[in-house]
Write an enzyme that holds these catalytic residues in place. Sequence first.
Site, mmCIF file in Angstrom:
data_model
loop_
_atom_site.group_PDB
_atom_site.id
_atom_site.type_symbol
_atom_site.label_atom_id
_atom_site.label_comp_id
_atom_site.label_asym_id
_atom_site.label_seq_id
_atom_site.Cartn_x
_atom_site.Cartn_y
_atom_site.Cartn_z
ATOM 1 N N CYS A 134 -10.084 -0.233 -5.376
ATOM 2 C CA CYS A 134 -9.553 1.066 -5.782
ATOM 3 C C CYS A 134 -10.201 1.542 -7.076
ATOM 4 C CB CYS A 134 -8.031 1.000 -5.946
ATOM 5 S SG CYS A 134 -7.481 -0.163 -7.214
ATOM 6 N N GLN B 274 0.829 -1.197 0.000
ATOM 7 C CA GLN B 274 0.000 0.000 0.000
ATOM 8 C C GLN B 274 0.872 1.258 0.000
ATOM 9 O OE1 GLN B 274 -3.192 0.102 -0.414
ATOM 10 N NE2 GLN B 274 -3.762 -2.041 -0.091
ATOM 11 N N GLU C 181 -2.361 -16.201 -3.221
ATOM 12 C CA GLU C 181 -1.666 -15.169 -4.007
ATOM 13 C C GLU C 181 -1.010 -15.850 -5.210
ATOM 14 O OE1 GLU C 181 -0.149 -12.225 -5.805
ATOM 15 O OE2 GLU C 181 -1.269 -11.756 -3.982
#
Length: 537
Positions: free
Chosen positions: A429, A309, A359
């Site tokens: 986002c 981030q 992931e």
Amino acid sequence: MVICRRFAGNLMNKRSARRPQTVNIGYHEAMRKPTEEILRLKRLSDNGAAVAHAADGVVVFVSDGAPGDLARVTYERTHGSYRTGRICELLEPSPARVQPPCPFVAECGGCAWQHVAYPTQLEAKRQIVVDALQRIAGLDAGRAAELVGAARSSPREYHYRNKLVLGARNDEREGLQLGFRRRATQTIVGPDSCLLAHRAIAGAPKALRGALRFAQGNRDLGLFSVSVRHSEHSGQTEVALWTEAGAFERARIASVVASALKTTGIVRVIASRREPRTIRQVELLSGFGAWKERLTGLEYLTSAPAFFQINSATAELLISQVLSGLKPATGSRVADLYAGGGTFALPLARAGCEVNAVEDFGPSVRDLRRNAERNGLEVAVHGGDAGRILGELGTLDALVVNPPRAGLRAAALAAVVAAAPRRLAYVSCNPATWARDVARLAEQGYALRGVQPIDQFPQTPHIELVSVLEHAQGCGKMGGCGAAGGGAVATVGGGGGGAAADSGNGGGAVATDSGTGGGAAATDSGTGAAGGAAPGL
């Protein structure tokens, strides 16, 4: 015929203006369509432009505008149901218009809203989310406004970025070019510093440009990007040199970079300029091979190719909102898809959940395993496709999804539905693709309970949000479920994996004047209520 001189970012910012360009305005003789008009700008869209309506009712996106401006606008293009234009004369500045502090704001593509007062930016970002729910998810205006809380501000309006990404290319006449991309082009603008970066690395563009030009000399190093990370908590600064494969004087170049910028680590990432996500090799040139940051008391190590981030302070707000929205009980099983380095997986494990983290990007998978071990937390780490692995984990108590900007792929969304979580936290986002997925989930019985926008990126149109959805059926170990039941908590995306890169807005086939896309034609929905705390969060 009237002569109009080009408006460059802000009339008050004389340093940012370049030589005026003379353009013809009036009416296009062949089509009798206006090429310029005086317009009152109404609000901001998520593409960075201000929104107005032409005399014929067509929506106009105006670059460098502020809500409330009265301006003479020159039209640049017509795109079916909307036009784009630029201000050539500011007749009446808006009260929301402020002096941009950066002299490169008219050229650099990084700060589209630096000329807009910060409270107005926050209002606009909330409205962008409301508009996406109304236009794309199909909610009525009143319900959409009720669900979306006031945007949480960043503790810092400037100097908040822990990372800078600089583009690089070799020019035959001018040598190495290092800086940011000019708006809507691949041309590199070379500012000496960046006001969005943490103060410790704000001057990195100038320092590294000089050092790398010296190191390169008359040779081409194959350099196409340079990233710089700094942690306020650890004090570490890492420089990553992204290059194509080829000859590279490792020791000498590392020495030159270290002399220009105080670093704790210098690495070389060997990748393809066209496919930077395809990493061939990472070489440690000097110091540490990873960058250390701390969020909510947990320590994260991040390798150069992996995502973290950008705004550490607001990342902690994201974590807090996810936990408060899910209210996970001890023993709930958790799966984290697109988990990155474990932004959400680690706090959920600390809360007593049984965590499965998924992931697909190799460097992030390794970071995640290392971070869980360093913090003494039990996390089952799965490397591979999110939708496939989620389908193998069984039913869930809850789910957190934080996919890439493109949103959930069909297979991943189907796996989410099959896992049947009682409660779902969707972090995004990109309001356009998020709203699309909210509509798809609604078809499967998931009702949106609340949305909290969080401003991770002041001075830009980008917005992060945390939303909570709940299914009317099913029950697990989550608070407020009412009946006992088995299942798991899945976090689909604990921060996003993949190579660090900037990307544009996705979703929507036709522009709306919120900029979110997905509408049948460009129309105006007006401004919603200011909003308080997001319901259900």
